[in-house]
Design a protein around this motif. Structure first.
Motif, mmCIF file in Angstrom:
data_model
loop_
_atom_site.group_PDB
_atom_site.id
_atom_site.type_symbol
_atom_site.label_atom_id
_atom_site.label_comp_id
_atom_site.label_asym_id
_atom_site.label_seq_id
_atom_site.Cartn_x
_atom_site.Cartn_y
_atom_site.Cartn_z
ATOM 1 N N MET A 1 0.739 -1.255 -0.035
ATOM 2 C CA MET A 1 0.022 -0.021 -0.014
ATOM 3 C C MET A 1 0.827 1.295 0.062
ATOM 4 N N ASP A 2 0.631 2.213 -0.742
ATOM 5 C CA ASP A 2 1.466 3.553 -0.765
ATOM 6 C C ASP A 2 0.223 4.602 -0.481
ATOM 7 N N PHE A 3 0.893 5.410 0.137
ATOM 8 C CA PHE A 3 0.000 6.655 0.653
ATOM 9 C C PHE A 3 0.897 8.095 0.392
ATOM 10 N N GLN A 4 0.346 9.022 -0.662
ATOM 11 C CA GLN A 4 0.880 10.029 -0.833
ATOM 12 C C GLN A 4 0.568 11.142 0.234
ATOM 13 N N LEU A 5 1.282 11.604 1.233
ATOM 14 C CA LEU A 5 0.975 12.494 2.145
ATOM 15 C C LEU A 5 0.962 13.889 1.657
ATOM 16 N N SER A 6 1.925 14.234 1.051
ATOM 17 C CA SER A 6 2.221 15.672 0.323
ATOM 18 C C SER A 6 3.051 15.333 -0.849
ATOM 19 N N LYS A 7 3.460 16.405 -1.740
ATOM 20 C CA LYS A 7 4.374 16.301 -2.878
ATOM 21 C C LYS A 7 5.804 15.729 -2.249
ATOM 22 N N ALA A 8 5.961 15.890 -0.958
ATOM 23 C CA ALA A 8 7.354 15.535 -0.557
ATOM 24 C C ALA A 8 7.317 14.443 0.189
ATOM 25 N N ASP A 9 6.216 13.799 0.824
ATOM 26 C CA ASP A 9 6.126 12.785 1.772
ATOM 27 C C ASP A 9 5.263 11.795 1.289
ATOM 28 N N SER A 10 5.773 10.507 1.363
ATOM 29 C CA SER A 10 4.900 9.252 1.204
ATOM 30 C C SER A 10 5.066 8.163 2.097
ATOM 31 N N ILE A 11 4.289 7.390 2.165
ATOM 32 C CA ILE A 11 4.440 6.127 3.296
ATOM 33 C C ILE A 11 3.904 5.136 2.318
ATOM 34 N N HIS A 12 4.795 3.862 2.553
ATOM 35 C CA HIS A 12 4.752 2.668 1.958
ATOM 36 C C HIS A 12 4.747 1.692 3.020
ATOM 37 N N VAL A 13 3.593 0.791 2.906
ATOM 38 C CA VAL A 13 3.230 -0.465 3.793
ATOM 39 C C VAL A 13 3.266 -1.811 2.877
ATOM 40 N N ASN A 14 4.238 -2.571 3.246
ATOM 41 C CA ASN A 14 4.162 -3.894 2.969
ATOM 42 C C ASN A 14 3.676 -4.976 3.899
ATOM 43 N N LEU A 15 2.594 -5.751 3.716
ATOM 44 C CA LEU A 15 2.103 -6.752 4.540
ATOM 45 C C LEU A 15 2.081 -8.027 3.901
ATOM 46 N N GLY A 16 2.339 -9.061 4.711
ATOM 47 C CA GLY A 16 2.194 -10.197 4.052
ATOM 48 C C GLY A 16 1.963 -11.360 5.178
ATOM 49 N N TYR A 17 1.065 -12.427 4.754
ATOM 50 C CA TYR A 17 1.026 -13.665 5.618
ATOM 51 C C TYR A 17 0.932 -14.791 4.835
ATOM 52 N N THR A 18 1.372 -15.844 5.489
ATOM 53 C CA THR A 18 1.253 -17.297 4.690
ATOM 54 C C THR A 18 1.053 -18.270 5.876
ATOM 55 N N ARG A 19 0.393 -19.448 5.542
ATOM 56 C CA ARG A 19 0.062 -20.624 6.345
ATOM 57 C C ARG A 19 0.492 -21.653 5.645
ATOM 58 N N SER A 20 1.068 -22.771 5.976
ATOM 59 C CA SER A 20 0.997 -24.092 5.367
ATOM 60 C C SER A 20 0.820 -25.082 6.433
ATOM 61 N N TRP A 21 0.280 -26.099 6.190
ATOM 62 C CA TRP A 21 -0.227 -27.254 6.947
ATOM 63 C C TRP A 21 0.008 -28.552 6.130
ATOM 64 N N PHE A 22 0.934 -29.373 6.605
ATOM 65 C CA PHE A 22 1.442 -30.617 5.935
ATOM 66 C C PHE A 22 1.367 -31.571 6.785
ATOM 67 N N GLN A 23 1.201 -32.866 6.009
ATOM 68 C CA GLN A 23 1.478 -34.408 6.814
ATOM 69 C C GLN A 23 3.013 -34.582 6.792
ATOM 70 N N ASN A 24 3.410 -35.108 7.807
ATOM 71 C CA ASN A 24 4.905 -35.258 7.863
ATOM 72 C C ASN A 24 5.006 -36.865 7.163
ATOM 73 N N PRO A 25 5.872 -37.272 6.599
ATOM 74 C CA PRO A 25 6.012 -38.687 5.722
ATOM 75 C C PRO A 25 6.417 -39.474 6.854
ATOM 76 N N ASN A 26 5.478 -40.682 6.573
ATOM 77 C CA ASN A 26 6.180 -41.914 7.525
ATOM 78 C C ASN A 26 7.277 -42.522 6.947
ATOM 79 N N SER A 27 8.136 -43.009 7.881
ATOM 80 C CA SER A 27 9.197 -43.999 7.264
ATOM 81 C C SER A 27 8.845 -45.433 7.537
ATOM 82 N N ILE A 28 9.202 -46.533 7.008
ATOM 83 C CA ILE A 28 8.819 -47.777 6.853
ATOM 84 C C ILE A 28 8.661 -48.305 8.179
ATOM 85 N N ASP A 29 9.467 -48.222 9.122
ATOM 86 C CA ASP A 29 9.570 -48.838 10.480
ATOM 87 C C ASP A 29 8.287 -48.229 11.012
ATOM 88 N N ASN A 30 7.882 -46.930 10.940
ATOM 89 C CA ASN A 30 6.739 -46.566 11.631
ATOM 90 C C ASN A 30 5.355 -46.912 10.980
#
Length: 155
Positions: A1-30
């Motif tokens: 997001m970018d906000f132009q406050l005046s001809k000389a001033d601006s604010i930039h905001v970077n936001l991010g969110y991630t999520r992963s959910w996964f199964q752990n693989p089994n080994s043959i002995d399990n």
């Protein structure tokens, strides 16, 4: 997001969110709990271990045009990664010939800091000076459980 406050001033905001959910693989002995049972005598199932990772990132910055030749920037940032490892619902399912324990983990890694720079351009000459301060915070919360019924036979 970018906000132009005046001809000389601006604010930039970077936001991010991630999520992963996964199964752990089994080994043959399990997977093949041949002849193994939990303390109640129930046969063991294959392991069912899962992991989850959540990450967020916030990075606002302020830019000020000082002149036709100079720009000042001040910014901050925070990034946090959280990793969770969950054992099987029945903790005895994690028992195998080579694994005699069950583990759960909750770890976070946070990186936070400030940065600032001044850029100057005049003709073919460029000059940029700045500083960055950052710190990393690590938090680990691990839980261990012994699942071998022979470990403490009197229990």
């Amino acid at each position: 997001m970018d906000f132009q406050l005046s001809k000389a001033d601006s604010i930039h905001v970077n936001l991010g969110y991630t999520r992963s959910w996964f199964q752990n693989p089994n080994s043959i002995d399990n997977v093949l709990h041949v002849g193994q049972t939990d303390p109640s005598g129930n046969p063991l199932n294959p392991t069912d271990q899962v992991s989850q990772i959540k990450t967020f990132n916030i990075a606002p910055s302020w830019t000020r045009i000082l002149s036709n030749n100079a720009v000042f920037t001040l910014g901050a940032f925070v990034r946090r990664d959280q990793y969770n490892y969950y054992p099987s619902r029945n903790l005895f399912d994690d028992l195998s010939p080579i694994q005699q324990e069950t583990v759960a983990q909750d770890r976070t890694l946070t990186n936070a800091g400030l940065r600032s720079d001044l850029a100057y351009v005049k003709g073919i000459h460029n000059l940029k000076i700045g500083a960055t301060y950052q710190q990393t915070f690590l938090n680990e919360n691990e839980r261990l459980g012994i699942v071998d019924p022979a470990f403490n036979p009197s229990a």
